[in-house]
Write a protein that holds these residues in place. Structure first.
Motif, PDB file in Angstrom:
ATOM      1  N   MET A  92     -14.047   2.039   9.822  1.00 47.06           N
ATOM      2  CA  MET A  92     -13.008   1.050  10.082  1.00 47.06           C
ATOM      3  C   MET A  92     -13.582  -0.374  10.035  1.00 47.06           C
ATOM      4  N   ARG A  93     -14.799  -0.531  10.517  1.00 51.56           N
ATOM      5  CA  ARG A  93     -15.446  -1.855  10.453  1.00 51.56           C
ATOM      6  C   ARG A  93     -15.726  -2.255   9.001  1.00 51.56           C
ATOM      7  N   ILE A  94     -16.098  -1.280   8.176  1.00 52.07           N
ATOM      8  CA  ILE A  94     -16.331  -1.551   6.758  1.00 52.07           C
ATOM      9  C   ILE A  94     -15.026  -1.956   6.075  1.00 52.07           C
ATOM     10  N   LEU A  95     -13.947  -1.236   6.357  1.00 54.22           N
ATOM     11  CA  LEU A  95     -12.642  -1.596   5.804  1.00 54.22           C
ATOM     12  C   LEU A  95     -12.242  -3.001   6.229  1.00 54.22           C
ATOM     13  N   GLU A  96     -12.501  -3.318   7.476  1.00 52.47           N
ATOM     14  CA  GLU A  96     -12.195  -4.646   7.990  1.00 52.47           C
ATOM     15  C   GLU A  96     -12.993  -5.716   7.253  1.00 52.47           C
ATOM     16  N   ALA A  97     -14.279  -5.465   7.060  1.00 51.20           N
ATOM     17  CA  ALA A  97     -15.142  -6.424   6.372  1.00 51.20           C
ATOM     18  C   ALA A  97     -14.710  -6.625   4.923  1.00 51.20           C
ATOM     19  N   ALA A  98     -14.157  -5.562   4.313  1.00 54.18           N
ATOM     20  CA  ALA A  98     -13.713  -5.639   2.920  1.00 54.18           C
ATOM     21  C   ALA A  98     -12.298  -6.201   2.789  1.00 54.18           C
ATOM     22  N   GLY A  99     -11.640  -6.430   3.927  1.00 53.76           N
ATOM     23  CA  GLY A  99     -10.285  -6.985   3.897  1.00 53.76           C
ATOM     24  C   GLY A  99      -9.185  -5.949   3.768  1.00 53.76           C
ATOM     25  N   TYR A 100      -9.501  -4.692   4.085  1.00 56.76           N
ATOM     26  CA  TYR A 100      -8.530  -3.615   3.922  1.00 56.76           C
ATOM     27  C   TYR A 100      -8.209  -2.903   5.235  1.00 56.76           C
ATOM     28  N   ALA A 101      -8.438  -3.536   6.361  1.00 62.23           N
ATOM     29  CA  ALA A 101      -8.133  -2.883   7.639  1.00 62.23           C
ATOM     30  C   ALA A 101      -6.634  -2.599   7.728  1.00 62.23           C
ATOM     31  N   PRO A 102      -6.245  -1.393   8.088  1.00 70.06           N
ATOM     32  CA  PRO A 102      -4.822  -1.035   8.108  1.00 70.06           C
ATOM     33  C   PRO A 102      -4.083  -1.638   9.305  1.00 70.06           C
ATOM     34  N   GLU A 103      -2.794  -1.869   9.123  1.00 70.68           N
ATOM     35  CA  GLU A 103      -1.925  -2.291  10.222  1.00 70.68           C
ATOM     36  C   GLU A 103      -1.331  -1.029  10.837  1.00 70.68           C
ATOM     37  N   LEU A 104      -1.613  -0.807  12.114  1.00 71.19           N
ATOM     38  CA  LEU A 104      -1.224   0.447  12.741  1.00 71.19           C
ATOM     39  C   LEU A 104      -0.295   0.280  13.941  1.00 71.19           C
ATOM     40  N   ASP A 105      -0.043  -0.943  14.352  1.00 75.40           N
ATOM     41  CA  ASP A 105       0.773  -1.181  15.547  1.00 75.40           C
ATOM     42  C   ASP A 105       2.270  -1.201  15.254  1.00 75.40           C
ATOM     43  N   PHE A 106       2.631  -1.442  14.004  1.00 81.72           N
ATOM     44  CA  PHE A 106       4.042  -1.447  13.634  1.00 81.72           C
ATOM     45  C   PHE A 106       4.180  -1.084  12.158  1.00 81.72           C
ATOM     46  N   CYS A 107       5.391  -0.759  11.761  1.00 84.63           N
ATOM     47  CA  CYS A 107       5.652  -0.368  10.375  1.00 84.63           C
ATOM     48  C   CYS A 107       5.377  -1.542   9.437  1.00 84.63           C
ATOM     49  N   VAL A 108       4.572  -1.312   8.428  1.00 84.57           N
ATOM     50  CA  VAL A 108       4.215  -2.386   7.507  1.00 84.57           C
ATOM     51  C   VAL A 108       5.377  -2.776   6.597  1.00 84.57           C
ATOM     52  N   ASN A 109       6.406  -1.920   6.548  1.00 89.38           N
ATOM     53  CA  ASN A 109       7.543  -2.199   5.674  1.00 89.38           C
ATOM     54  C   ASN A 109       8.651  -2.981   6.380  1.00 89.38           C
ATOM     55  N   CYS A 110       8.940  -2.624   7.644  1.00 95.99           N
ATOM     56  CA  CYS A 110      10.070  -3.260   8.331  1.00 95.99           C
ATOM     57  C   CYS A 110       9.725  -3.849   9.684  1.00 95.99           C
ATOM     58  N   GLY A 111       8.520  -3.589  10.177  1.00100.71           N
ATOM     59  CA  GLY A 111       8.118  -4.142  11.464  1.00100.71           C
ATOM     60  C   GLY A 111       8.517  -3.306  12.658  1.00100.71           C
ATOM     61  N   ASN A 112       9.182  -2.189  12.450  1.00104.63           N
ATOM     62  CA  ASN A 112       9.602  -1.319  13.539  1.00104.63           C
ATOM     63  C   ASN A 112       8.387  -0.751  14.274  1.00104.63           C
ATOM     64  N   GLU A 113       8.456  -0.694  15.605  1.00104.97           N
ATOM     65  CA  GLU A 113       7.348  -0.176  16.405  1.00104.97           C
ATOM     66  C   GLU A 113       7.613   1.233  16.922  1.00104.97           C
ATOM     67  N   GLN A 114       8.783   1.798  16.606  1.00105.75           N
ATOM     68  CA  GLN A 114       9.145   3.118  17.101  1.00105.75           C
ATOM     69  C   GLN A 114       8.691   4.208  16.128  1.00105.75           C
ATOM     70  N   GLY A 115       8.060   5.233  16.678  1.00106.77           N
ATOM     71  CA  GLY A 115       7.540   6.315  15.868  1.00106.77           C
ATOM     72  C   GLY A 115       8.482   7.499  15.801  1.00106.77           C
ATOM     73  N   PRO A 116       7.934   8.652  15.364  1.00110.95           N
ATOM     74  CA  PRO A 116       6.537   8.850  15.008  1.00110.95           C
ATOM     75  C   PRO A 116       6.189   8.227  13.647  1.00110.95           C
TER      76      PRO A 116
END
Length: 248
Positions: A137-161
């Protein structure tokens, strides 16, 4: 020009009859290639400095390209990582990943500290797979590819699953999973750990116990992220997979 750096050996290869060339991950100057003359000789005072995972102070002269070692002192030998097969496999994976993912002119003291913390964690007996995923995950972050996991990357919704879409860049909520039919189903426990990995400093990793089935989910998720964004073929990863067949 004379350089004095703290560095960790991430790659070591034979050169000529008695020499070695090491690639260092340095604290201040990114990666550096250094020729260590006579390192293959039994009585060489610099032989131990050419060992993989050795953390030391290296003094070398370089005009351009490859440097030549003048002097060095070991700070931490990390010899245990070379003596146990499983530890050597995980340490080698982290080292090869660093070598392949980091460009020659890139400098990151934070990544150096994270790699160093990975080696210490492995020596201290912390969960090797968890350490490996945290470092990925640190390598992905350093390369600029760290994933967004706190909310939906498409609509911003925070409700799961949520599902994980490496190509979309992170989490997709139930309404948006159709955006990526190949999005990965990840259990709630594994997703919480992925969110933790996204923020955690490896230097703060304590004792952690993860269920085998959760670890399998984490491995699948991190492999998908690494392959989607970096796609680097690594010999050490193939060896880890072979090792897993005998340890699972």
């Amino acid at each position: 020009m004379l350089y004095r750096v703290e560095g960790i050996v991430i790659r070591s290869m034979d050169y000529g009859e008695g020499n070695k060339i090491v690639t260092l991950l340095t604290k201040t100057n990114g990666k550096a290639g250094v020729l260590i003359r006579g390192a293959k000789k039994v009585k060489s005072r610099h032989a131990s400095l050419a060992q993989p995972f050795t953390y030391g102070e290296f003094v070398f002269f370089r005009k351009s390209g490859l440097g030549t070692l003048n002097h060095g002192e070991i700070i931490e030998s990390h010899h245990r990582l070379r003596e146990q097969l499983d530890l050597a496999a995980y340490a080698s994976y982290a080292a090869e990943l660093t070598d392949k993912a980091l460009q020659e002119d890139e400098s990151s003291s934070f990544l150096f500290e994270q790699f160093h913390a990975s080696l210490i964690g492995l020596e201290e007996g912390k969960d090797a797979q968890i350490i490996s995923h945290l470092y990925e995950m640190r390598i992905l972050e350093a390369a600029g590819y760290a994933p967004e996991l706190d909310f939906c990357v498409n609509c911003g919704n925070e409700q799961g699953p949520m599902r994980l879409s490496p190509y979309a860049g992170g989490a997709l909520c139930p309404r948006c999973t159709g955006q990526d039919p190949h999005a990965i189903k990840v259990g709630e426990g594994a997703f919480k750990l992925l969110r933790l990995f996204r923020r955690m400093d490896l230097r703060r990793l304590g004792a952690i116990q993860v269920k085998p089935e959760t670890k399998q989910e984490l491995k699948k998720a991190m492999r998908a992220l690494m392959d989607a964004h970096l796609g680097i073929p690594l010999k050490s990863r193939s060896f880890l997979d072979q090792l897993d067949k005998y340890t699972i």
